[in-house]
Design a protein around this motif. Structure first.
Motif, PDB file in Angstrom:
ATOM      1  N   THR A 146       3.067  -6.514 -20.628  1.00 49.39           N
ATOM      2  CA  THR A 146       4.407  -6.162 -20.186  1.00 49.39           C
ATOM      3  C   THR A 146       4.355  -5.814 -18.701  1.00 49.39           C
ATOM      4  O   THR A 146       3.618  -4.925 -18.296  1.00 49.39           O
ATOM      5  CB  THR A 146       4.941  -4.953 -20.981  1.00 49.39           C
ATOM      6  N   PHE A 147       5.134  -6.520 -17.896  1.00 46.26           N
ATOM      7  CA  PHE A 147       5.174  -6.270 -16.461  1.00 46.26           C
ATOM      8  C   PHE A 147       6.231  -5.220 -16.167  1.00 46.26           C
ATOM      9  O   PHE A 147       7.351  -5.282 -16.681  1.00 46.26           O
ATOM     10  CB  PHE A 147       5.449  -7.567 -15.694  1.00 46.26           C
ATOM     11  N   ARG A 148       5.830  -4.239 -15.336  1.00 44.88           N
ATOM     12  CA  ARG A 148       6.704  -3.126 -14.994  1.00 44.88           C
ATOM     13  C   ARG A 148       6.832  -3.012 -13.476  1.00 44.88           C
ATOM     14  O   ARG A 148       5.914  -3.377 -12.753  1.00 44.88           O
ATOM     15  CB  ARG A 148       6.122  -1.835 -15.558  1.00 44.88           C
ATOM     16  N   PRO A 149       7.947  -2.459 -12.985  1.00 41.64           N
ATOM     17  CA  PRO A 149       8.096  -2.260 -11.544  1.00 41.64           C
ATOM     18  C   PRO A 149       6.998  -1.350 -11.005  1.00 41.64           C
ATOM     19  O   PRO A 149       6.534  -0.435 -11.695  1.00 41.64           O
ATOM     20  CB  PRO A 149       9.465  -1.591 -11.409  1.00 41.64           C
ATOM     21  N   VAL A 150       6.596  -1.593  -9.750  1.00 44.58           N
ATOM     22  CA  VAL A 150       5.560  -0.785  -9.093  1.00 44.58           C
ATOM     23  C   VAL A 150       6.240   0.247  -8.202  1.00 44.58           C
ATOM     24  O   VAL A 150       7.108  -0.098  -7.390  1.00 44.58           O
ATOM     25  CB  VAL A 150       4.622  -1.680  -8.252  1.00 44.58           C
ATOM     26  N   TYR A 151       5.817   1.513  -8.357  1.00 46.70           N
ATOM     27  CA  TYR A 151       6.355   2.629  -7.574  1.00 46.70           C
ATOM     28  C   TYR A 151       5.229   3.283  -6.791  1.00 46.70           C
ATOM     29  O   TYR A 151       4.067   3.258  -7.204  1.00 46.70           O
ATOM     30  CB  TYR A 151       7.000   3.673  -8.498  1.00 46.70           C
ATOM     31  N   ASP A 152       5.577   3.898  -5.662  1.00 46.92           N
ATOM     32  CA  ASP A 152       4.591   4.640  -4.890  1.00 46.92           C
ATOM     33  C   ASP A 152       4.513   6.081  -5.398  1.00 46.92           C
ATOM     34  O   ASP A 152       5.216   6.459  -6.332  1.00 46.92           O
ATOM     35  CB  ASP A 152       4.880   4.567  -3.381  1.00 46.92           C
ATOM     36  N   VAL A 153       3.681   6.887  -4.766  1.00 43.73           N
ATOM     37  CA  VAL A 153       3.445   8.258  -5.200  1.00 43.73           C
ATOM     38  C   VAL A 153       4.701   9.133  -5.082  1.00 43.73           C
ATOM     39  O   VAL A 153       4.843  10.122  -5.786  1.00 43.73           O
ATOM     40  CB  VAL A 153       2.248   8.874  -4.441  1.00 43.73           C
ATOM     41  N   ALA A 154       5.638   8.755  -4.221  1.00 48.19           N
ATOM     42  CA  ALA A 154       6.889   9.500  -4.055  1.00 48.19           C
ATOM     43  C   ALA A 154       7.991   8.997  -4.988  1.00 48.19           C
ATOM     44  O   ALA A 154       9.156   9.367  -4.837  1.00 48.19           O
ATOM     45  CB  ALA A 154       7.354   9.422  -2.603  1.00 48.19           C
ATOM     46  N   ASN A 155       7.630   8.132  -5.933  1.00 44.20           N
ATOM     47  CA  ASN A 155       8.542   7.553  -6.916  1.00 44.20           C
ATOM     48  C   ASN A 155       9.591   6.634  -6.297  1.00 44.20           C
ATOM     49  O   ASN A 155      10.712   6.524  -6.784  1.00 44.20           O
ATOM     50  CB  ASN A 155       9.213   8.635  -7.769  1.00 44.20           C
ATOM     51  N   ASN A 156       9.217   5.958  -5.210  1.00 41.18           N
ATOM     52  CA  ASN A 156      10.057   4.922  -4.607  1.00 41.18           C
ATOM     53  C   ASN A 156       9.544   3.567  -5.059  1.00 41.18           C
ATOM     54  O   ASN A 156       8.333   3.324  -5.015  1.00 41.18           O
ATOM     55  CB  ASN A 156       9.983   4.985  -3.081  1.00 41.18           C
ATOM     56  N   GLN A 157      10.459   2.707  -5.488  1.00 42.96           N
ATOM     57  CA  GLN A 157      10.024   1.365  -5.870  1.00 42.96           C
ATOM     58  C   GLN A 157       9.452   0.673  -4.638  1.00 42.96           C
ATOM     59  O   GLN A 157      10.062   0.676  -3.567  1.00 42.96           O
ATOM     60  CB  GLN A 157      11.162   0.550  -6.456  1.00 42.96           C
ATOM     61  N   LEU A 158       8.266   0.113  -4.798  1.00 43.19           N
ATOM     62  CA  LEU A 158       7.575  -0.551  -3.693  1.00 43.19           C
ATOM     63  C   LEU A 158       8.347  -1.807  -3.297  1.00 43.19           C
ATOM     64  O   LEU A 158       8.684  -2.628  -4.149  1.00 43.19           O
ATOM     65  CB  LEU A 158       6.155  -0.912  -4.121  1.00 43.19           C
TER      66      LEU A 158
END
Length: 107
Positions: free
Chosen positions: A55-67
């Motif tokens: 299952t592919f999921r969106p990637v987020y950074d450590v600050a919870n912003n979508q990359l």
């Protein structure tokens, strides 16, 4: 892969799709993305999975912003360290008028 070796993998965002095929980085680090010269500019976001058929999921950074990366035609984008630990990655972008071939640069 030798850590001093730079590789490249081609992938396509299909027309009317907006999602690329899976880039299997096979233990290499994604260090850049080259955009085609026929691209309708916009923003690339990323999805990742622990398995090629997972299952592919969106990637987020450590600050919870979508990359995301803002892109245009015929460019190379580097410095995307959040993708370094990931193996199975897809590029997500707005719908294109025709198939667009991207190059993912690895090291």
């Amino acid at each position: 892969m030798n850590p001093d070796t730079t590789g490249k993998t081609l992938g396509t965002i299909g027309s009317n799709s907006g999602t690329s095929n899976v880039f299997d980085l096979r233990g290499a680090r994604l260090v850049g993305i080259e955009t085609p010269n026929t691209l309708t500019g916009g923003t690339i976001t990323f999805q990742a999975s622990v398995a090629d058929d997972g299952t592919f999921r969106p990637v987020y950074d450590v600050a919870n912003n979508q990359l995301s990366v803002i892109v245009g035609t015929n460019q190379i984008h580097t410095d995307i360290p959040e993708l370094a630990p990931l193996r199975h990655v897809k590029l997500i972008m707005g719908t294109q008028a025709a198939d667009r071939i991207f190059t993912v640069i690895t090291k």
